[in-house]
Design an enzyme around this catalytic site. Structure first.
Site, short mmCIF file in Angstrom:
data_model
loop_
_atom_site.label_atom_id
_atom_site.label_comp_id
_atom_site.label_asym_id
_atom_site.label_seq_id
_atom_site.Cartn_x
_atom_site.Cartn_y
_atom_site.Cartn_z
N ASP A 14 3.35 5.44 -7.28
CA ASP A 14 3.07 5.54 -5.84
C ASP A 14 3.28 6.95 -5.32
O ASP A 14 2.45 7.49 -4.57
CB ASP A 14 3.96 4.56 -5.06
N LEU A 16 0.83 -1.22 0.00
CA LEU A 16 0.00 0.00 0.00
C LEU A 16 0.86 1.26 0.00
O LEU A 16 0.40 2.35 0.32
CB LEU A 16 -0.95 -0.01 1.21
N GLU A 27 13.69 7.07 -3.71
CA GLU A 27 13.44 5.62 -3.66
C GLU A 27 14.34 4.87 -4.66
O GLU A 27 14.95 3.86 -4.34
CB GLU A 27 11.96 5.36 -3.98
N SER A 63 6.27 3.35 1.88
CA SER A 63 7.53 4.08 1.68
C SER A 63 7.28 5.36 0.87
O SER A 63 7.82 6.41 1.20
CB SER A 63 8.60 3.20 1.02
C1 GLA Z 1 5.17 -1.23 -6.88
C2 GLA Z 1 5.94 -0.06 -7.47
C3 GLA Z 1 5.07 0.72 -8.45
C4 GLA Z 1 4.42 -0.21 -9.48
C5 GLA Z 1 3.77 -1.40 -8.78
C6 GLA Z 1 3.24 -2.44 -9.75
O1 GLA Z 1 4.13 -0.76 -6.06
O2 GLA Z 1 6.38 0.80 -6.44
O3 GLA Z 1 5.85 1.72 -9.07
O4 GLA Z 1 5.36 -0.63 -10.42
O5 GLA Z 1 4.66 -2.05 -7.90
O6 GLA Z 1 2.18 -1.93 -10.47
#
Ligand code: GLA
Length: 392
Positions: free
Chosen positions: A175, A128, A163, A131
């Site tokens: 994210d 979720l 990151e 980070s």
């Molecule tokens: C992780 C990564 C995202 C994305 C998802 C898969 O959450 O942090 O950038 O690539 O996996 O959709």
């Protein structure tokens, strides 16, 4: 905002930083991606929402160049100098703060020191984006306290850079982007190539976004994540030889074009590409379904996404498949799929209001019976991206 959580954060701040001034408060949400699994790093489309599981900070400026941080979750205090940022091999959480400070400074922003108390309410390792929430919350605190002229998009990019290049996880932009630019009761349709986005209303049609956390953390995730990126890259190279036009990422090929050449590709790479290319189309279709308030159709696409992630992209696991299948047997569950990188973590489910109670009981009991693990179920509110919390 939950008063008792803020009181807990305030108490921790006052205890750890008794000489510091009155703190300001910042928040950044975790996310769940409705559809668009593993498309972001292929320049494709995603459709995430920001959820009411958040990272909270209490922050006050210092008059030196030090950042001193206390984590309520780890009951641990760490500090670093803004003039000497080095990766901490022993304590991971401080690296997210260091990474953000490093890349803000590298981008030319002048930072001062901060006292920070952190309280994370995004479950860790659940897929979720705890980070990203931490990085974005810290970047947004620096932005407001030191009045940096930093756009939302640039803030997300710097959080991602922290990151990628400091923490060392090669994630895409999704994210961090949603944690900054998400809006209350809106899903964010994002073109990860151009970073153009559209906020899609989540109409109140009698359903909720429900997350089921398998409580399985698979450490395979990091290495497999990088491997999938390489396989997609191989796909791009092969497709480039099969087409006249220039293909720089899988985004440049549509489903029909792919269908015409797929048999000429090696099996594994073909599967990876097939997932990504069809998933991009599903995200666009799901955007339209949400605009039309056609939840049945959105749910179908979400469930198809899971099948594809499991069978073609092969980033699911026994527990994720199980919890998706249990959910889909319940009347009133419109769609279910894994979300995030995979190999554990959570699923996202579209559930009709009247089926929520049953969802909780059945998913918890059946999943626990079969795995011995108790899952967590979160009924999510869709919230705004990061910002300062005003206390009045
Ligand atoms: C992780 C990564 C995202 C994305 C998802 C898969 O959450 O942090 O950038 O690539 O996996 O959709």
């Amino acid at each position: 905002m939950n008063e008792s959580v803020l009181s807990q954060l305030t108490a921790a701040f006052q205890k750890k930083f008794s000489d510091s001034g009155k703190p300001r408060y910042f928040r950044a949400p975790g996310r769940v991606n409705l559809i668009g699994g593993h498309t972001d790093y292929n320049d494709g489309f995603v459709l995430p929402v920001a959820i009411d599981r958040e990272m909270l900070l209490a922050v006050s400026p210092r008059d030196d160049k030090k950042v001193k941080a206390y984590s309520c979750n780890f009951t641990d205090t760490r500090s670093f100098s803004l003039d000497k940022i080095e990766f901490n091999e022993e304590v991971m959480w401080i690296n997210y703060l260091q990474g953000v400070a490093k890349y803000l400074q590298k981008a030319g922003f002048l930072l001062g020191g901060l006292d920070i108390a952190l309280l994370g309410r995004v479950p860790l390792g659940a897929g979720l984006s705890s980070s990203a929430a931490l990085e974005v919350a810290v970047a947004s605190a620096f932005r407001e306290v030191f009045q940096l002229e930093l756009s939302d998009e640039k803030l997300a990019a710097i959080a991602r850079q922290a990151e990628n290049d400091f923490v060392g996880v090669n994630c895409g932009i999704m994210d961090q982007f949603i944690s900054v630019l998400g809006r209350k009761n809106r899903a964010l349709f994002l073109d990860c190539r151009t970073q153009e986005y559209e906020l899609i209303p989540i109409k109140n049609s009698g359903y909720k976004i429900v997350v089921a956390n398998t409580n399985v953390e698979h450490h395979l995730a990091d290495s497999a994540y990088n491997k999938r990126q390489q396989e997609c890259q191989q796909g791009v190279e092969i497709l480039n030889n099969l087409f006249e036009k220039q293909i720089s990422t899988l985004r440049d090929v549509n489903c029909d074009e792919f269908a015409a050449v797929k048999d000429k590709m090696p099996e594994v790479v073909r599967r990876r590409c097939q997932h990504v290319i069809y998933e991009n189309q599903r995200v666009k279709d799901c955007r339209q379904a949400l605009l039309d308030d056609d939840l049945e159709q959105a749910g179908k696409l979400i469930s198809l996404s899971h099948k594809s992630l499991s069978n073609l992209y092969q980033v699911s696991c026994h527990e994720l498949d199980l919890i998706v299948n249990i959910a889909l047997e319940i009347d009133g569950v419109l769609g279910a799929r894994m979300t995030g990188a995979g190999f554990g973590g959570s699923t996202v489910n579209l559930v009709k209001d009247q089926a929520i109670a049953e969802f909780k009981t059945i998913v918890t009991n059946k999943y626990q019976d079969k795995t011995g693990i108790e899952p967590d179920i979160y009924i999510c509110e869709v919230v705004d991206g990061c910002g300062e919390i005003s206390l009045n």
